[in-house]
Design a protein around this motif. Structure first.
Motif, PDB file in Angstrom:
ATOM      1  N   GLN A  37      10.551  60.781  55.666  1.00  0.00           N
ATOM      2  CA  GLN A  37      11.442  59.957  54.873  1.00  0.00           C
ATOM      3  C   GLN A  37      11.629  58.618  55.571  1.00  0.00           C
ATOM      4  O   GLN A  37      12.239  58.535  56.629  1.00  0.00           O
TER       5      GLN A  37
ATOM      6  N   GLU B  60       8.997  49.780  46.240  1.00  0.00           N
ATOM      7  CA  GLU B  60       8.519  50.777  45.291  1.00  0.00           C
ATOM      8  C   GLU B  60       7.009  50.933  45.377  1.00  0.00           C
ATOM      9  O   GLU B  60       6.476  52.049  45.336  1.00  0.00           O
TER      10      GLU B  60
ATOM     11  N   LYS C 249       6.039  53.061  48.371  1.00  0.00           N
ATOM     12  CA  LYS C 249       6.197  54.507  48.198  1.00  0.00           C
ATOM     13  C   LYS C 249       5.028  55.093  47.423  1.00  0.00           C
ATOM     14  O   LYS C 249       4.563  56.208  47.715  1.00  0.00           O
TER      15      LYS C 249
ATOM     16  N   GLN D 126       2.158  55.250  49.750  1.00  0.00           N
ATOM     17  CA  GLN D 126       2.355  56.291  50.753  1.00  0.00           C
ATOM     18  C   GLN D 126       1.815  57.634  50.263  1.00  0.00           C
ATOM     19  O   GLN D 126       1.033  58.304  50.963  1.00  0.00           O
TER      20      GLN D 126
END
Length: 822
Positions: free
Chosen positions: A299, A450, A453, A456
């Motif tokens: 995270q 955004e 992510k 990722q």
């Protein structure tokens, strides 16, 4: 066996050695045997292997081969002062970075001997495993002689005035060949020829070409397949692969192109470019892969600030460009961090980087950190991976970062970054050397929360899809099949015709051979003579095969005082096979002192031992056995023998049977209960004992037929009335006599000494009675109720399948096979 060739393992591994480890794991998954071959003298090799989690079995070092330490984990040789009139100086290994058995505070590293004038006379270098490995002799401050030693202190190699001589203690020694060499290169060539001469299925892979290619080209063996792995550029101008001249090592290889079976590149573009230019078949297989199982993504904090660069600290990596990019970003993002992990190969360049960081006042933003073996924390905490190299054949770190969901910003150079960026569909490529563009792309990732992510999760998914272990494994499988390189290791069992032998091991060995063949083992005959010369081979055995042999062989065991068994075991290992040894008897535990030294040496050669009792395992360990030991179930009977279950199911009686070598049963001379006796070498006192009904000595196969209707108990007893008072009786504290398997096959309950190893088995299965001495037998038998006898007989009947069907033995054998394969 497939051999991956490099020069050495070091404290820190380069990308080449990492690639070899990935390949070894892949080949292991494909059930293809392989080893990483190193040539350089490395007395701390075990320490380096342990640091990187590498098992000793996958590494084969040239000096370890000569020094007979391929199978030996530890040798705690005591220091002996060879020069009591000289002054000594010691150095020790440390600090403790490995288990105590590998490295302790008092582990000798170096011993120097000085005369009264403080002149250095001799210097001994000790291997980290605890034995003197190399001695240097000096004269007037100059080395005049180097001598390498094996575990037993024998000289295996000397170097005097540039001349290298192999001694008769070296496994490479050839009684009719050349044992003297004028250069190390010449000796390395001879060793590699020696290695492949023992393996009809040898395949070589050149990884560190600048070191290994000249060695392979000089080999006498021109038939062994050789594949070359392209880890780096093939041209002098790394970014002009089609126009620039080949670099020196590639030109050397291309001048001898007929010698190579094929090349292997990590990217399709390099494979295509090289094949077009060289005319040599080139496969595409990545040097790295990722797990098929997705790693839980960390995270990330709201702000993306953690940059990471993992690399050798070497000038061609252009690490300064990454630092300059951070300088451009630090005003906007004061908390941005660049952590650079790597081992130093260019000390001057490393100093320049430190100076640069200080000059740019980035001490709070840029960190030069040591190489890390486990990089889980590095990538779990990273946000962006940076890559600024002049050239990359692949780049394992970029792929590893993707597996942790970390996108990369990299220079667009040949070949790896472009290929990985295309396959991973994340991160960004910028013009090589354009620091402004590098900083701009880093900034774009930081600002697009955004989008980051999405990258990722996408980078991880694509890494698994394109470079997962199954995907890369299939590429290797296709390569091996296309090149016809897959060879299953073979299994062999040494078989000896005991058919005319009354020894209990006769049926045991017959059964072992039969059930081993059910598991894919082929029989071999014991060789008459074992030649330890390098050019001598054992029938059919090749590197990577599995060999099963009984110990002792009892072929030439007794007249050679076990030297035959020791030579056979060493020869099997010299051939590169895995050795499973069934310990059917221990002459040491039988208190035959003249056999102890060779027994311990023989048992320590095997890869795994199979013994019949926990007591024997424990005692062998206490005597100094280092080989792993597996405790197996009782030995089976040969196939086709008649068990009582086929002919009798009635009430059991209190009759007693004894079968065996009667020289080990002096208790029969005074036994006070009636006993039916079978066996050779009956004494006159036994004949005179009216309680004995002697039926003679018959071969095992006939004995089983004669006993098929016997209704009583089987007596498992050696020695005198009180076993502890005789050597044969004391031995029963450790062994599981074969007569017990014979009785159980006939569904007979057992009678045994309470102090014997078999007593635990009898108690566990309630398949008999235990007594402390022979004087208790009559009363104990009289006390038995018919119900007790029936219960014991029922349990014996259940156990009979264990020894008549061989299922337990085959299960144990497969456990041993799994051990040596893993």
């Amino acid at each position: 066996m497939h051999y991956f060739l490099t020069n050495k393992f070091e404290y820190n591994l380069s990308g080449i050695e990492h690639a070899q480890l990935y390949r070894w794991r892949m080949f292991t998954d494909l059930k293809v045997e392989s080893k990483i071959i190193t040539f350089d003298f490395t007395p701390e090799l075990d320490r380096f292997l342990f640091r990187h989690g590498i098992g000793r079995s996958l590494s084969l070092n040239m000096f370890d081969c000569w020094q007979n330490v391929l199978q030996s984990a530890i040798q705690e040789n005591e220091f002996e002062n060879d020069f009591p009139n000289l002054r000594l100086r010691f150095e020790y290994y440390g600090p403790r970075t490995t288990p105590n058995y590998l490295l302790s505070k008092n582990k000798i590293k170096l011993v120097q001997y000085f005369d009264d004038n403080q002149q250095l006379m001799t210097e001994d270098h000790w291997d980290i495993r605890g034995f003197r490995s190399l001695r240097l002799d000096f004269s007037d401050g100059n080395i005049i002689k180097r001598s390498w030693y094996d575990l037993d202190g024998n000289v295996v190699l000397t170097e005097i005035n540039g001349q290298l001589t192999i001694t008769e203690h070296n496994p490479q020694f050839a009684s009719t060949g050349n044992n003297t060499f004028t250069s190390w290169q010449q000796l390395k060539v001879a060793w590699l020829d020696f290695l492949v001469s023992r393996d009809n299925d040898a395949v070589l892979y050149i990884d560190r070409a600048e070191y290994v290619t000249p060695i392979v080209l000089a080999m006498e063996n021109k038939a062994v397949p050789v594949y070359i792995i392209l880890h780096s550029a093939h041209t002098k101008d790394r970014n002009d692969p089609m126009g620039a001249p080949f670099n020196e090592i590639r030109q050397l290889e291309i001048d001898r192109k007929e010698r190579w079976s094929a090349y292997i590149a990590s990217t399709p573009q390099q494979a295509k470019d090289f094949e077009v230019r060289s005319g040599i078949k080139t496969y595409t297989i990545p040097v790295s892969q990722v797990s098929q199982t997705a790693i839980p993504l960390a995270q990330k904090p709201k702000s993306i600030r953690n940059l990471v660069y993992t690399s050798r600290i070497s000038r061609e990596k252009r690490i300064e460009d990454a630092i300059y990019a951070v300088e451009k970003l630090v005003k906007k993002y004061p908390d941005i961090k660049l952590r650079i992990y790597g081992y130093v190969t260019d000390g001057e360049y490393n100093k320049e980087l430190y100076t640069m960081i200080k000059r740019l006042q980035l001490e709070e933003n840029v960190y030069l950190l040591p190489y890390q073996v486990d990089r889980t924390d590095i990538f779990s905490q990273a946000d962006i991976f940076i890559l600024t190299s002049e050239y990359e054949g692949f780049n394992m770190s970029m792929l590893e970062a993707a597996a942790y969901g970390v996108p990369t910003v990299a220079y667009d150079v040949k070949y790896g970054p472009a290929h990985l960026n295309e396959q991973l569909k994340t991160g960004a490529l910028v013009e090589s050397g354009n620091i402004d563009a590098l900083a701009k792309q880093i900034n774009a990732l930081i600002e697009d929360d955004e989008g980051y992510k999405i990258q990722q999760s996408q980078s991880q998914a694509q890494a698994i899809k394109q470079f997962g272990s199954k995907v890369v494994g299939q590429k290797w499988q296709n390569f091996l099949e296309k090149e016809a390189l897959i060879r299953e290791s073979r299994r062999w069992v040494y078989d000896f015709d005991f058919s005319s032998n009354h020894n209990a091991l006769a049926p045991a060995n017959l059964a072992i051979g039969q059930y081993a063949q059910d598991e894919g083992f082929s029989p071999l005959s014991y060789p008459e003579v074992i030649n330890m010369d390098r050019d001598s081979k054992l029938e059919n055995i090749n590197m990577g095969d599995i060999v099963l042999t009984g110990y002792p062989s009892f072929y030439k065991t007794m007249p050679t005082v076990l030297q035959y068994d020791l030579d056979l075991a060493r020869k099997i290992k010299q051939m590169g096979a895995k050795l499973i040894m069934l310990v059917e008897d221990s002459l040491s535990l039988r208190e035959l002192t003249n056999f102890v030294e060779n027994e311990l040496a023989t048992l320590n050669v095997a890869d795994i031992l199979m013994v019949l009792t926990e007591q024997m395992k424990g005692e062998l360990i206490s005597l100094g056995i280092k080989t792993p030991i597996l405790v197996q179930s009782p030995y089976p009977l040969p196939k086709g023998n008649i068990s009582a279950s086929s002919n009798y199911s009635g009430i059991r009686t209190k009759e007693i049977l004894y079968s065996g070598n009667l020289t080990k049963a002096p208790f029969l001379e005074s036994i006070a209960v009636e006993v039916d006796v079978f066996g050779p070498r009956i004494s006159e006192k036994m004949r005179q004992n009216y309680k004995i009904r002697y039926h003679g000595s018959v071969p095992f196969s006939q004995l089983m037929a004669k006993l098929r209707d016997f209704r009583g108990f089987g007596l498992v007893w050696d020695g005198g009335d009180v076993p502890i008072k005789t050597d044969t009786g004391r031995y029963t504290r450790y062994n599981f006599p074969y007569k017990a398997s014979q009785y159980l096959a006939l569904e007979m309950p057992l009678i045994a000494w309470s102090g014997s190893a078999i007593s635990g088995f009898i108690l566990e299965h309630n398949c008999g009675i235990l007594i402390n001495n022979m004087s208790e037998l009559k009363n104990r038998m009289e006390q038995l109720s018919q119900q007790e006898i029936s219960n014991m007989a029922m349990n014996a009947k259940r156990l009979s399948k264990m020894v008549t069907e061989g299922t337990s033995f085959k299960s144990d054998l497969n456990r041993a096979i799994s051990w040596v394969q893993d």
